[in-house]
Write a protein that holds these residues in place. Structure first.
Motif: not given
Length: 435
Positions: A81-104
């Motif tokens: 992950x730039x800019x840190x370029x640390x060790x290899x990371x793993x994760x989930x790629x999901x759709x980005x929700x622009x309006x946050x959550x019901x709580x926000x």
């Protein structure tokens, strides 16, 4: 050519472009927003700090639960992950929700959304949970912060770190008991039976949580706002529920039916709670009476949210705000200051937490109340671990090891802000500033 499964698609850093913008962090790790080169739209990437198996489980659940009312998963990320370029990371790629959550949204509006929008959100959440149940899944962490909003304020369920295969769906098969033993989620949305050590997860857990969610979306409040974990765990088992006094059931058509549904959902006997199919019958009928006003209600909210310098404020009455009277939580009391003080930076606050770690372990009480206020900064499975500890000292150690340390300056600063409000004398005695 056969289509590739979403869960077998690997997405590396070379497939992404532009700035990686951090949009969330906590004990689970970090969430970034970044643009996909080929797809030409932004995605959210949830990177987990430690347990790779946990994110694979969550991603698989999201894949099985693919529907319009559940957050969409695009694949698995692996790379630096730039800019840190640390060790290899793993994760989930999901759709980005622009309006946050019901709580926000509730925080931004300082209260509930317009009545038609509140009903549409309630309807879409019920559709999402009903779909999960049809796939023999239980969400088990249903609350406003886990209901995300797209650019048009449509709702999608998220955070499946606590989802489990339903015990009832599996007919209590002994071979599947291990998958159902861990129960977690925000304690204010948990049913009374879930506080028992021997509890096994069933669909009625989500039904109870939905009843509390309905109360929150109608009132714009957090349930049991000032109560700590021990008190909530005790009182809800004795029959206490969020107060209905702030809801004038005559102010909007269908509101009485919705309040009746709340009470059915949070019944102390799980066998008496309705299924989500029954909930949908009620919600759909009530929403249909107000559906014509949904466009104006959504436009009203979006206009306010997008206004330059829009501040959170108590909502003004309008033809869409049918249940807002006395609903927005108020906090008119300000902390008194003993003379002029300087404003601490986030780095200063984080340093205070690190420097006073030993004292905080010993002297901070009501740890679960602090954890709850940290919200999404504490991952749902970390929440369960902290909750399982018997003493406040052990809870503080887990909070520090699993959330404060990995979350860095931002999370430690948020922790400090909660401390100065709820434990002002402790902060002052340790040399902190009560700004």
């Amino acid at each position: 050519m056969a289509l590739q499964s979403r869960m077998t698609e690997q997405i590396g850093a070379e497939s992404l472009e532009g700035e990686w913008e951090k949009v969330g962090s906590g004990g689970f790790g970090r969430v970034y927003k970044v643009r996909h080169k080929t797809w030409k739209f932004e995605v959210a990437i949830k990177l987990l700090q430690d347990d790779v198996g946990s994110f694979k489980k969550e991603a698989n659940i999201m894949d099985v639960a693919f529907c319009p009312y559940v957050l969409r998963v695009f694949g698995i990320f692996e790379g630096r992950v730039p800019p840190e370029n640390m060790s290899v990371q793993k994760g989930i790629v999901m759709e980005f929700m622009r309006r946050g959550s019901v709580q926000t949204l509730q925080t931004s509006l300082s209260g509930p959304p317009p009545w038609p929008l509140a009903l549409r959100l309630a309807h879409e959440v019920a559709l999402g949970v009903n779909f999960l149940h049809s796939k023999e899944l239980v969400h088990s962490d249903l609350k406003p912060s886990n209901v995300l909003l797209d650019c048009d304020l449509h709702a999608k369920l998220a955070d499946f770190g606590l989802s489990r295969v339903s015990t009832s769906a599996l007919n209590n098969s002994n071979s599947n008991r291990e998958a159902t033993e861990e129960v977690g989620g925000s304690y204010k949305y948990m049913p009374p039976e879930a506080f028992e050590v021997s509890y096994e997860l069933v669909r009625a857990f989500d039904t109870y949580s939905y009843g509390i969610f309905l109360w929150s979306i109608v009132t714009g409040k957090e349930p049991y706002e000032t109560a700590n974990y021990s008190l909530v765990a005790l009182r809800i088992r004795e029959g206490d529920r969020p107060s209905l006094e702030a809801i004038d059931q005559e102010k909007a058509e269908g509101l009485k039916e919705l309040v009746d549904l709340m009470k059915e959902c949070w019944d102390g006997n799980p066998d008496k709670r309705p299924t989500f199919k029954c909930c949908l019958d009620v919600i759909k009928d009530v929403y249909s009476k107000h559906e014509r006003a949904i466009r104006d209600a959504v436009n009203e909210v979006l206009t306010r949210l997008d206004s330059p310098g829009f501040p959170p404020r108590t909502p003004e009455p309008s033809r869409f705000h049918d249940v807002m009277d006395n609903a927005a939580p108020q906090n008119s009391q300000q902390e008194s200051l003993d003379g002029p003080t300087k404003r601490m930076s986030a780095t200063d606050k984080a340093k205070f937490v690190d420097d006073n770690k030993a004292a905080l372990f010993q002297r901070v009480s009501e740890v679960m109340a602090i954890v709850d206020k940290l919200g999404d900064m504490v991952h749902s499975e970390t929440y369960s671990v902290i909750l399982s500890k018997q003493t406040s000292q052990d809870q503080m150690r887990e909070l520090f090891q699993r959330t404060l340390r990995s979350g860095g300056v931002v999370v430690k600063a948020a922790f400090y802000d909660i401390l100065k409000k709820d434990h002002a004398s402790l902060v002052k005695s340790l040399g902190g500033e009560l700004e």
